[in-house]
Design a protein around this motif. Structure first.
Motif, short mmCIF file in Angstrom:
data_model
loop_
_atom_site.label_atom_id
_atom_site.label_comp_id
_atom_site.label_asym_id
_atom_site.label_seq_id
_atom_site.Cartn_x
_atom_site.Cartn_y
_atom_site.Cartn_z
N VAL A 59 66.50 30.51 2.33
CA VAL A 59 66.76 28.79 2.07
C VAL A 59 67.07 28.15 3.15
CG1 VAL A 59 68.20 27.25 0.55
CG2 VAL A 59 67.59 29.53 -0.35
N SER A 60 67.97 28.66 4.08
CA SER A 60 68.46 27.61 5.08
C SER A 60 67.21 27.58 6.32
CB SER A 60 69.51 28.45 6.07
OG SER A 60 69.23 29.48 6.55
N ARG A 61 66.27 28.56 6.12
CA ARG A 61 64.97 28.63 7.17
C ARG A 61 64.23 27.72 6.44
NH1 ARG A 61 65.65 34.02 7.41
NH2 ARG A 61 63.69 34.24 6.15
N GLU A 62 63.89 27.75 5.23
CA GLU A 62 62.67 26.88 4.42
C GLU A 62 63.22 25.94 3.68
OE1 GLU A 62 59.92 27.80 5.37
OE2 GLU A 62 60.41 29.59 6.49
N ILE A 63 64.38 25.34 3.90
CA ILE A 63 64.83 24.27 3.10
C ILE A 63 64.06 23.11 3.00
CG2 ILE A 63 66.19 23.28 5.01
CD1 ILE A 63 67.25 23.52 1.17
N LYS A 64 63.23 22.74 3.95
CA LYS A 64 62.49 21.52 4.11
C LYS A 64 61.18 21.63 3.18
CE LYS A 64 63.46 19.84 8.87
NZ LYS A 64 62.85 19.66 10.29
N THR A 65 60.73 23.00 3.17
CA THR A 65 59.44 23.23 2.37
C THR A 65 59.93 23.30 0.82
OG1 THR A 65 58.65 24.52 3.90
CG2 THR A 65 57.76 25.02 2.25
N ILE A 66 61.18 23.75 0.47
CA ILE A 66 61.62 23.89 -0.69
C ILE A 66 61.80 22.42 -1.32
CG2 ILE A 66 63.65 24.61 -2.45
CD1 ILE A 66 63.99 27.12 -0.09
N PHE A 67 62.38 21.68 -0.39
CA PHE A 67 62.46 20.21 -0.88
C PHE A 67 61.35 19.61 -1.13
CE2 PHE A 67 67.32 19.67 0.04
CZ PHE A 67 67.57 18.72 -0.69
N PHE A 68 60.38 19.75 -0.44
CA PHE A 68 59.08 19.02 -0.29
C PHE A 68 58.23 19.56 -1.83
CE2 PHE A 68 54.52 19.55 0.16
CZ PHE A 68 54.09 18.32 0.26
N ILE A 69 58.49 21.10 -2.03
CA ILE A 69 58.06 21.39 -3.45
C ILE A 69 58.66 20.84 -4.51
CG2 ILE A 69 57.53 23.51 -4.93
CD1 ILE A 69 57.24 25.34 -2.06
N SER A 70 59.91 20.75 -4.36
CA SER A 70 60.64 20.09 -5.60
C SER A 70 60.14 18.90 -5.86
CB SER A 70 62.15 20.38 -5.04
OG SER A 70 62.52 21.66 -5.14
N ILE A 71 59.96 17.95 -4.82
CA ILE A 71 59.72 16.61 -4.85
C ILE A 71 58.31 16.46 -5.53
CG2 ILE A 71 58.92 14.53 -3.37
CD1 ILE A 71 61.35 15.37 -1.52
N ILE A 72 57.44 17.43 -4.83
CA ILE A 72 56.09 17.25 -5.70
C ILE A 72 56.21 17.82 -7.10
CG2 ILE A 72 53.65 18.47 -5.51
CD1 ILE A 72 54.25 16.53 -3.26
N THR A 73 56.96 18.74 -7.67
CA THR A 73 57.07 19.10 -8.89
C THR A 73 57.80 17.98 -9.65
OG1 THR A 73 57.69 21.38 -8.24
CG2 THR A 73 58.05 20.85 -10.13
N THR A 74 58.59 17.20 -9.10
CA THR A 74 59.06 16.10 -9.83
C THR A 74 58.14 14.78 -9.88
OG1 THR A 74 61.31 16.38 -8.83
CG2 THR A 74 60.99 14.37 -9.55
N LEU A 75 57.15 14.69 -8.90
CA LEU A 75 56.19 13.67 -9.10
C LEU A 75 55.12 14.18 -10.25
CD1 LEU A 75 55.54 12.80 -5.32
CD2 LEU A 75 56.70 11.60 -7.11
N ILE A 76 54.72 15.35 -10.24
CA ILE A 76 54.02 15.99 -11.44
C ILE A 76 54.79 15.67 -12.77
CG2 ILE A 76 53.17 17.76 -12.44
CD1 ILE A 76 52.78 19.09 -9.84
N THR A 77 55.92 15.81 -12.99
CA THR A 77 56.57 15.52 -13.92
C THR A 77 56.47 13.95 -14.42
OG1 THR A 77 58.30 17.24 -13.72
CG2 THR A 77 58.87 15.67 -15.36
#
Length: 247
Positions: A16-34
């Motif tokens: 998670v510490s290495r890929e936190i930016k990607t995880i946040f990006f995916i989470s934001i995209i998922t929220t936008l889909i909602t």
């Protein structure tokens, strides 16, 4: 090799510490889909008000609440429930598929082209959606009768999407294997799932008590944060399954 919660937490933390930016990006995209689904399909405002007011809160059970509704309200409640289920399943499936694709891409010895990862993502989407639909119905039935059966079923079925996407099993086999493995390692799987549920509950309570936050902003922040922590749960469970297969 003996799998420990400490080892899983350390592995999850490093990923998670290495890929936190990607995880946040995916989470934001998922929220936008909602949000987009909410904008495209507008439910009856009256039924939303009915659910949010004290009539629902003061009901002893879901069945008690439904029995107190008239025929029109029952129909509108059914439409609203179906709408919310589609919204939930769509966003959850997208998030699951995205995180599993990310893990698979980063875990491969030879970094596969983005095109292959996108094909993998597109292939697992339909099957994951159907699986999420089945498991969500099972879990919701558990919650309808009592809270503990719902939590217990959530733990037992937690590995099913990872098994389905990783081993290409059938839906039934994925559910069956998830129940079997989770039952044998219920302390490890249960810890992750309960932690996720507690975090979601705490986030909701904290944001609800901040009265300065607008309702739409509250929904946005809650969705992004819960998506981030759900992504962490997926990573935790995926890492467990990889270690389990090595044993």
């Amino acid at each position: 090799m003996f799998i420990t919660i400490r080892e899983l937490c350390n592995d999850t933390y490093h990923f998670v510490s290495r890929e936190i930016k990607t995880i946040f990006f995916i989470s934001i995209i998922t929220t936008l889909i909602t949000i987009l689904i909410n904008m495209l399909i507008k439910p009856d405002i009256n039924i939303i008000a009915l659910i949010e007011n004290n009539k629902f809160i003061n009901s002893y059970s879901v069945f008690d609440f439904i029995n107190n509704l008239n025929e029109y309200e029952k129909k509108e409640l059914l439409k609203y429930s179906l709408f919310k289920m589609i919204e939930f399943l769509t966003s959850k499936t997208f998030l699951l598929s995205s995180i599993i694709t990310l893990i698979t891409y980063l875990s491969s010895n030879k970094k596969q082209p983005i095109k292959i990862s996108m094909i993998f993502f597109a292939k697992i989407l339909p099957s994951l959606f159907i699986l999420n639909c089945i498991t969500n119905i099972i879990i919701q039935i558990g919650f309808m009768f009592f809270v503990l059966p719902g939590i217990f079923l959530s733990v037992l079925l937690a590995l099913s999407p990872i098994i389905l996407s990783f081993q290409k099993n059938t839906l039934v086999d994925s559910i069956r294997l998830s129940i079997s493995i989770s039952w044998k390692h219920i302390n490890i799987i249960g810890t992750g799932v309960l932690f996720w549920m507690c975090i979601k509950f705490i986030l909701t309570k904290i944001l609800l008590n901040i009265h300065l936050i607008n309702k739409d902003v509250f929904s946005l922040l809650l969705n992004i944060n819960t998506n981030v922590f759900f992504s962490i749960l997926i990573i935790y469970l995926f890492r467990f399954y990889m270690l389990f297969l090595r044993n």
